[in-house]
Enzyme design. Sequence first.
Site, PDB file in Angstrom:
ATOM      1  N   ARG A 181     -20.993 -10.998  -1.690  1.00  0.00           N
ATOM      2  CA  ARG A 181     -20.589 -11.818  -2.583  1.00  0.00           C
ATOM      3  C   ARG A 181     -21.075 -13.284  -2.529  1.00  0.00           C
ATOM      4  O   ARG A 181     -21.171 -13.963  -3.475  1.00  0.00           O
ATOM      5  CB  ARG A 181     -19.201 -11.842  -2.883  1.00  0.00           C
ATOM      6  CG  ARG A 181     -18.780 -10.593  -3.611  1.00  0.00           C
ATOM      7  CD  ARG A 181     -17.370 -10.286  -3.566  1.00  0.00           C
ATOM      8  NE  ARG A 181     -16.933  -9.132  -4.434  1.00  0.00           N
ATOM      9  CZ  ARG A 181     -15.646  -8.600  -4.501  1.00  0.00           C
ATOM     10  NH1 ARG A 181     -14.686  -9.319  -3.745  1.00  0.00           N
ATOM     11  NH2 ARG A 181     -15.473  -7.590  -5.416  1.00  0.00           N
ATOM     12  N   ASP A 195     -10.760 -12.305  -2.439  1.00  0.00           N
ATOM     13  CA  ASP A 195     -11.412 -11.730  -3.877  1.00  0.00           C
ATOM     14  C   ASP A 195     -11.597 -12.669  -4.917  1.00  0.00           C
ATOM     15  O   ASP A 195     -12.193 -12.649  -5.891  1.00  0.00           O
ATOM     16  CB  ASP A 195     -10.544 -10.426  -4.267  1.00  0.00           C
ATOM     17  CG  ASP A 195     -10.631  -9.316  -3.679  1.00  0.00           C
ATOM     18  OD1 ASP A 195     -11.758  -9.166  -2.891  1.00  0.00           O
ATOM     19  OD2 ASP A 195      -9.769  -8.570  -3.616  1.00  0.00           O
ATOM     20  N   ARG A 228     -21.300   0.338   1.849  1.00  0.00           N
ATOM     21  CA  ARG A 228     -20.050  -0.491   2.383  1.00  0.00           C
ATOM     22  C   ARG A 228     -19.847   0.473   3.920  1.00  0.00           C
ATOM     23  O   ARG A 228     -19.594   1.332   3.980  1.00  0.00           O
ATOM     24  CB  ARG A 228     -18.948  -0.765   1.762  1.00  0.00           C
ATOM     25  CG  ARG A 228     -19.326  -1.351   0.649  1.00  0.00           C
ATOM     26  CD  ARG A 228     -18.302  -1.524  -0.528  1.00  0.00           C
ATOM     27  NE  ARG A 228     -17.063  -2.568  -0.018  1.00  0.00           N
ATOM     28  CZ  ARG A 228     -16.157  -2.679  -0.546  1.00  0.00           C
ATOM     29  NH1 ARG A 228     -15.880  -2.483  -1.670  1.00  0.00           N
ATOM     30  NH2 ARG A 228     -15.153  -3.748   0.257  1.00  0.00           N
TER      31      ARG A 228
END
Length: 450
Positions: A358, A327, A129
């Site tokens: 995601r 999230d 990341r």
Amino acid sequence: MSAHGTPIPMTAERSGPLKGQAHVPGDKSISHRSLILGAMAVGETRVSGLLEGQDVLDTATAMRAFGAEVTDHGAGVWTVNGVGVGGFSEPGNVIDCGNSGTGVRLLMGAMATSPIVATFTGDTSLNKRPMARVTDPLALFGTQAFGRSGGRLPMTILGATDPVPVRYTVPVPSAQVKSAVLLAGLNAPGETVVIEREATRDHSERMLAGFGAEISTEVTDEGRVITLKGRPELKPQTIVVPRDPSSAAFPVCAALIVEGSDVLVPNIGLNPTRAGLFTTLQEMGADLVFENLREEGGEPVADLRARFSPDLKGIEVPPDRAASMIDEYPVLSVVAANAQGRTVMRGVKELRVKESDRIDAMASGLRLNGVTVEDGPDWWIVEGRGQGEVPGGAQVQSHLDHRIAMSFLILGMASKRPVSVDDGSPIATSFPIFEPLMEALGAHIKRDEA
């Protein structure tokens, strides 16, 4: 292989009605911040309801390495004897933040303006990341960072010897970046100013004020302008951590799509910078009721009742809501798959650089389970199949991402055929009681032989 040890393949199959109370863990964002600010205060801070997932435990270990006395008294009660602003000692070993992007970025900010050196690493997922989004603004204080190509971990941070105050406009909505800059500003002279064009979760501002920092927020033409006066003496606090709305999202969304369900989730934090999912679900036609509204520790709290909602409709989620539910988009896409019509999600490029990409992870997995998905750089669209009409039957990759793993297990609870994930072990980072909690409600989750 899982970075958390041996992979744990898991399968969820179609469930009967989910019933009962879901006592989800404490809020992860508040748990991280309570440990860090407790370590930067002078005296003993007492925290109850702390999330004891691996991410937060790694932050507790890090605070000990920086010199604070952190004690687990059991039953979610912890104390932190802090060393004061600017009082961190230099760690003797590398700080391992596991899977926690929040933990590592906040820790970098907290130590960035102290004249010490610390090296940070993480698991396979975290080490992929980008950290430049934090190290770039920290460099304005005089901090230096040396990491792998692309600004990735492992990374060594040289704290600023003579820090200067900073005025920084956050280029992309990110509570982690904002919070890291504010934490660094604590040990800089004068006023540090952070400007965000879109409001993000404000736990740091609320908690800084609670610990006695001089901090103010003003909405101007530039955006939300947060001003922090440096070098306060933070006062220890008694903190009751509300339950995590991001964790609550899983039993809530499961109840909405599993026929006959009625689930109560007590003591959920409803900070308006975090509650976007619940607003979105209500717009889709979800049967959600907030009971016993109250305030605890400066945060709005309620008991949330979720009931099966057979007539969910796809909607276009306003892009300006993204920061308040970033999230929760993975599990929202599971609800969208069980709704009628299209659910459009835009302005969500932040999802590309979470524990996994995601958007790609959810789009790929939903397609494998018979759901039509379109996606682009900062958007995706899920074509709903209607309640209980998702075919299922596939195994999907979790990509070492706890929210991806839990989202697909929720999908399996309402699909025609079981849905499996290749590795559910990352769930322990944020929701260590996910399996027994869901099974107590009536879900059918099993661990498969690897």
